[in-house]
Design an enzyme around this catalytic site. Structure first.
Site, PDB file in Angstrom:
ATOM      1  N   LEU A 458      68.198  37.259  48.120  1.00 17.82           N
ATOM      2  CA  LEU A 458      68.074  38.675  48.479  1.00 17.82           C
ATOM      3  C   LEU A 458      68.886  39.025  49.725  1.00 17.82           C
ATOM      4  CD1 LEU A 458      64.216  39.123  47.996  1.00 17.82           C
ATOM      5  CD2 LEU A 458      66.019  39.908  46.462  1.00 17.82           C
ATOM      6  N   GLY A 459      69.021  38.086  50.629  1.00 15.35           N
ATOM      7  CA  GLY A 459      69.726  38.335  51.875  1.00 15.35           C
ATOM      8  C   GLY A 459      69.502  37.175  52.833  1.00 15.35           C
ATOM      9  N   GLY A 461      68.760  36.334  57.275  1.00 16.34           N
ATOM     10  CA  GLY A 461      68.601  36.755  58.662  1.00 16.34           C
ATOM     11  C   GLY A 461      68.710  35.567  59.589  1.00 16.34           C
ATOM     12  N   PHE A 463      66.407  33.721  60.707  1.00 18.33           N
ATOM     13  CA  PHE A 463      65.505  32.638  60.301  1.00 18.33           C
ATOM     14  C   PHE A 463      66.138  31.812  59.190  1.00 18.33           C
ATOM     15  CE2 PHE A 463      62.034  30.698  58.045  1.00 18.33           C
ATOM     16  CZ  PHE A 463      61.051  30.458  58.984  1.00 18.33           C
ATOM     17  N   GLY A 464      66.788  32.500  58.273  1.00 15.95           N
ATOM     18  CA  GLY A 464      67.389  31.819  57.137  1.00 15.95           C
ATOM     19  C   GLY A 464      67.457  32.728  55.930  1.00 15.95           C
ATOM     20  N   PRO A 465      67.840  32.204  54.753  1.00 11.07           N
ATOM     21  CA  PRO A 465      67.976  33.018  53.547  1.00 11.07           C
ATOM     22  C   PRO A 465      66.619  33.404  52.950  1.00 11.07           C
ATOM     23  CG  PRO A 465      68.413  30.727  53.043  1.00 11.07           C
ATOM     24  CD  PRO A 465      68.238  30.803  54.530  1.00 11.07           C
ATOM     25  N   VAL A 466      66.602  34.514  52.208  1.00 11.27           N
ATOM     26  CA  VAL A 466      65.400  34.990  51.529  1.00 11.27           C
ATOM     27  C   VAL A 466      65.703  35.074  50.035  1.00 11.27           C
ATOM     28  CG1 VAL A 466      63.695  36.840  51.339  1.00 11.27           C
ATOM     29  CG2 VAL A 466      64.730  36.323  53.558  1.00 11.27           C
ATOM     30  N   LYS A 486      61.074  33.109  52.242  1.00 16.26           N
ATOM     31  CA  LYS A 486      61.969  33.004  53.396  1.00 16.26           C
ATOM     32  C   LYS A 486      62.059  31.529  53.772  1.00 16.26           C
ATOM     33  CE  LYS A 486      61.284  35.780  56.932  1.00 16.26           C
ATOM     34  NZ  LYS A 486      60.964  36.320  58.274  1.00 16.26           N
ATOM     35  N   ASP A 583      61.270  42.788  68.007  1.00 14.70           N
ATOM     36  CA  ASP A 583      62.514  42.815  67.244  1.00 14.70           C
ATOM     37  C   ASP A 583      62.447  43.900  66.169  1.00 14.70           C
ATOM     38  OD1 ASP A 583      65.080  42.060  66.678  1.00 14.70           O
ATOM     39  OD2 ASP A 583      64.534  40.408  65.365  1.00 14.70           O
TER      40      ASP A 583
END
Length: 623
Positions: A458-459, A461, A463-466, A486, A583
C-alpha cells in the site's frame, strides 16, 4: 591518370607495411644498452599498456607515464617523475648497472631514479601486460625477486593486481595520492591508504583531516562499501609484517581503473567498447552519511531521514541543546549507564556500517558465542561483531566509544553493543505481555501477502512498508476481512522502541477516530503491526491531488476536521493516559470507506500521567 592511381595505391601499401613494421618492432623491455628517448614508447606484450613521455593538460613540462594503449586519449595511470618534471623534450629513460632505472635530462643529469638497494647481474626494465613496470634480473619472472616495481609506488590510480597497503618488513607503504592539479601530477593533499591499526580499514584524508573511512574488512568487502564487481576477486592479506588489499581480474578483457581525484572521491571506471567511453561503476564516498564521524559517538546516520543523524536505540544526545541545533559532534550516550559489577548485557544492532576499528582487537578462530563471553570478561570491551561473515568465524572487539556508524539499506552488518542489564527487556520490547493483543502467525501473513509482494504493498513510511491482507482463516478475525500489515523495515531508523511505543499507546485505546490495532506478529527478526484496513488510504493522497481533492466538498472537509479534533480531544483529555502524538500530519490521517478520519502512527507518541501537563523531549522527532 593511371599513373596517379598507381602512385596512390603504392603510398597506401607503403603506409600499411610501415604500420605493420612499427607494431612488430614495438618493444616492452629496456636493457643497459638501450635508451628510451622522448618520442619513443614501450608497449606491453599484449598491447594493453604503453609507457612514454607526456605533458599533462596545457603544461609544457614533460613526464614519464603509463596509460592504456587501446583506449583513445587514455588518462595517465602512473607517473615516474611526479615531483620533478623535465623542461624539455630531450629526456632519456635508461637502466644502469648494478640495477637502477634512471631518468636523465638533456645535460645527462639524473632527474629521477628507482633508488633500489638490490643488485642484478643483467638488469632490465619491462612493462608487463598488467600495467606494472618492473626492474628485474633478465630471465627471472618471479615477482618476489623484482628489484623495483611501479605497483609499489602508486600515483592517483589503482589497477587490478596491485597490493594496496603496507609492508613493514620492506618499508613499502603504498597509498593513493591525488594529483595537485590536472596539469601537475605531483602528490596533492588527498591520500587514500590502508591503516593496519587495530583491524585494517581504508581511509581518505585531506591533509591531517579524515574525510572518509571504508570500514573494516569482513571477508567479502570493507564494511560500508558496495560489493566489488563480479569481474574481480578481492582479498585482504595479513601477517605480522604485511597488510594489503588486492583485486585480481577474472575477465582479462575488462579494462578498469580506480582513481582518487582532487575532491577526495574514489571512482571506479570501466571502459565500454560499444560506446567507446568510460562508465563509472562506483563512487566513494556515496553521500553525506559517509562523512567521517558526522554523528559523533553512538550516533548513526541514515540518508533517508531529515536530519540524517540520530542516536542509536537506547542512546540519547550527550548535548541536547547542540544536537537540536544540528551540531552532532558530541554524539550520544547510553540512557542507562553501564554497571559492569552488577552485570551488563550485549544488544544486537543490525544493518549498519561497522564503527571505526582503530582501537580494536581481533581473534580469527572464535565463534560468535565465544566472542560474547570474551567481551563480557573485560569491562572496557564496548562491542563485538563477527570478524569474517564469509566463513562465519572470528571476533572483532571494540574498546572505546563507537564512532562513524551509518545505517545501510543493504549489505549492512550486525554488531553487539554493551548495555546495562536493565535495557534487556527494553530491547526485546516485542513481548505482548499485559497488552492483550492477538498474535498473528508469520507464515499466514507471508502467504497472504504472497511473501510481501510489491503487488500487495500500500505504501511505505519511516517505520517500513505497509501491505494489504485479506484474512481467510485465522480464528481471531472474520473470514474475508481486509487488514493492513505494517512491517518494521530492517533499515528503518524506527526500531524496537517505536514498535513497543505504538503498541502501548493504542493497544487499549478505543475511539472511532483512532485507527484500531488488531494484533501483532513477532517471530525471529520480524516485527509487524496489524491494523484495520482503510480503503481510502491517507488524507494527503486526496488533498494534494488536484483531481481527487475535488471529491471533498466543504461538508466532507469539515467532517474530517471535526473527526481529527475529536480524536485529539480523546488523546489529550479523555483517555486513560494523556497522549501527545508528535507526528500529526495528513499522511498519518487514514480514511475509511465512509471518509471517516482515523489518526494513525503512534511510533513516537509520548504518554503522560493523568495530572501531568508538561515534559521535555530528549531528541528531535516528527516531521
Amino acid at each position: 591518370m593511371e599513373k596517379s592511381i598507381k602512385d596512390v595505391a603504392f603510398l597506401l601499401l607503403l603506409s600499411f607495411l610501415l604500420s605493420i613494421l612499427k607494431s612488430s618492432t614495438a618493444i616492452d623491455i629496456i636493457t643497459t644498452t638501450q635508451i628510451l628517448r622522448d618520442g619513443s614508447t614501450l608497449v606491453s606484450s599484449g598491447g594493453t599498456f604503453e609507457l612514454g613521455f607526456f605533458s599533462p593538460g596545457n603544461s609544457k613540462n614533460r613526464y614519464v607515464g603509463i596509460w592504456y594503449k587501446k583506449v583513445p586519449n587514455s588518462a595517465v595511470l602512473w607517473v615516474f617523475n611526479r615531483e620533478i618534471p623535465l623542461i624539455s623534450t630531450s629526456g632519456m629513460l635508461k637502466v644502469i648497472e648494478p640495477g637502477h632505472l634512471v631518468l636523465m635530462n638533456d645535460t645527462k643529469n639524473v632527474v629521477c631514479t628507482s633508488n633500489t638497494s638490490r643488485i642484478a647481474q643483467t638488469p632490465i626494465v619491462q612493462l608487463l601486460e598488467s600495467g606494472n613496470l618492473v626492474l628485474k634480473e633478465a630471465n627471472d619472472d618471479n615477482a618476489e625477486n623484482f628489484l623495483w616495481q611501479s605497483f609499489d609506488h602508486l600515483s592517483d590510480t589503482y589497477l587490478p593486481g596491485t597490493n594496496f597497503g603496507r609492508n613493514s618488513a620492506t618499508g613499502v607503504e603504498n597509498p593513493l595520492s591525488s594529483w595537485t592539479s590536472n596539469e601537475d601530477p605531483a602528490p596533492g593533499d588527498i591520500i587514500c591508504y590502508l591503516d593496519p591499526t587495530g583491524y585494517p580499514q581504508a581511509f581518505i584524508k585531506r591533509g591531517a583531516v579524515t574525510i572518509y573511512r571504508m570500514g573494516p574488512w569482513n571477508g567479502f568487502r570493507f564494511s560500508g562499501a558496495p560489493n566489488v564487481s563480479p569481474t574481480f576477486t578481492n582479498k585482504l592479506f595479513m601477517n605480522k609484517s604485511t597488510s594489503y588489499y588486492r583485486e585480481d581480474s577474472i575477465d582479462k578483457s575488462v579494462i578498469s581503473r580506480a582513481t582518487l581525484n582532487q575532491s577526495g572521491v574514489i571512482q571506479r571506471w570501466v571502459w565500454v567498447d560499444q560506446t567507446r567511453g568510460w562508465v563509472i561503476f562506483l563512487t566513494l564516498p556515496t553521500d553525506n552519511c559517509d562523512t567521517y564521524k558526522l554523528c559523533g559517538a553512538y550516533g548513526t546516520c541514515y540518508i533517508g531521514n531529515s536530519p540524517a543523524c540520530g542516536c542509536l536505540s537506547r542512546f540519547v544526545p550527550k548535548d541536547t541543546e547542540s544536537w537540536i541545533k544540528g551540531d552532532w559532534s558530541n554524539g550520544c550516550i547510553r540512557r542507562t549507564p553501564l554497571n559492569c559489577q552488577k552485570g551488563d548485557v550485549f544488544l544486537k544492532y543490525s544493518n549498519i556500517k561497522l564503527p571505526d576499528s582503530q582501537y580494536s582487537t581481533f581473534n580469527e578462530s572464535m565463534t560468535l558465542g565465544e566472542c560474547k563471553v570474551e567481551c563480557l570478561k573485560d569491562c572496557s570491551c564496548t562491542a563485538y561483531a563477527q570478524l569474517d561473515i564469509n566463513r562465519k568465524s572470528g571476533c572483532l572487539f571494540w574498546f572505546r566509544d563507537l564512532i562513524d556508524i551509518r545505517a545501510m539499506s543493504s549489505a549492512g552488518q550486525d554488531i553487539y553493543i554493551r548495555m546495562a542489564s536493565s535495557e534487556l527487556g527494553s530491547h526485546r520490547g516485542s513481548s505482548n505481555k499485559h497488552l492483550d493483543l492477538p498474535l498473528f502467525d508469520l507464515t499466514t501473513i507471508s502467504n497472504a501477502t504472497n511473501r510481501f509482494s510489491i503487488d500487495n504493498k500500500l505504501g511505505e513510511g519511516g517505520f517500513g512498508p505497509v501491505y494489504k491482507v485479506k484474512v481467510h482463516k485465522d480464528g481471531m478475525l472474520e473470514e474475508g476481512q481486509d487488514i493492513a500489515v505494517k512491517r518494521l523495515s530492517k533499515t528503518s531508523m524506527q526500531g524496537i522502541d517505536e514498535f513497543k511505543n505504538e503498541v502501548i499507546c493504542i493497544a487499549k485505546l478505543q475511539h472511532r477516530n483512532l485507527v484500531r490495532l488488531l494484533g501483532c506478529c513477532i517471530q525471529g527478526e520480524e516485527k509487524m503491526l496489524i491494523y484495520e484496513y482503510m480503503p481510502n488510504k491517507s488524507l494527503d493522497l486526496i488533498i494534494f491531488d488536484q483531481t481527487k481533492s475535488r471529491l471533498l466538498d466543504w461538508h466532507k472537509r469539515l467532517h474530517i476536521v471535526n473527526g481529527i479534533a475529536r480524536g485529539l480531544m480523546y488523546l489529550h483529555q479523555d483517555s486513560r493516559l494523556r497522549i501527545i502524538h508528535r507526528d500529526l500530519k495528513a499522511s498519518n490521517i487514514l480514511l475509511d470507506a465512509n471518509m471517516n478520519p482515523k489518526i494513525s502512527d503512534f511510533g513516537i507518541a509520548r504518554s503522560f500521567g493523568g495530572n501531568e501537563i508538561e515534559d521535555k523531549t530528549n531528541r528531535v522527532v516528527g516531521t
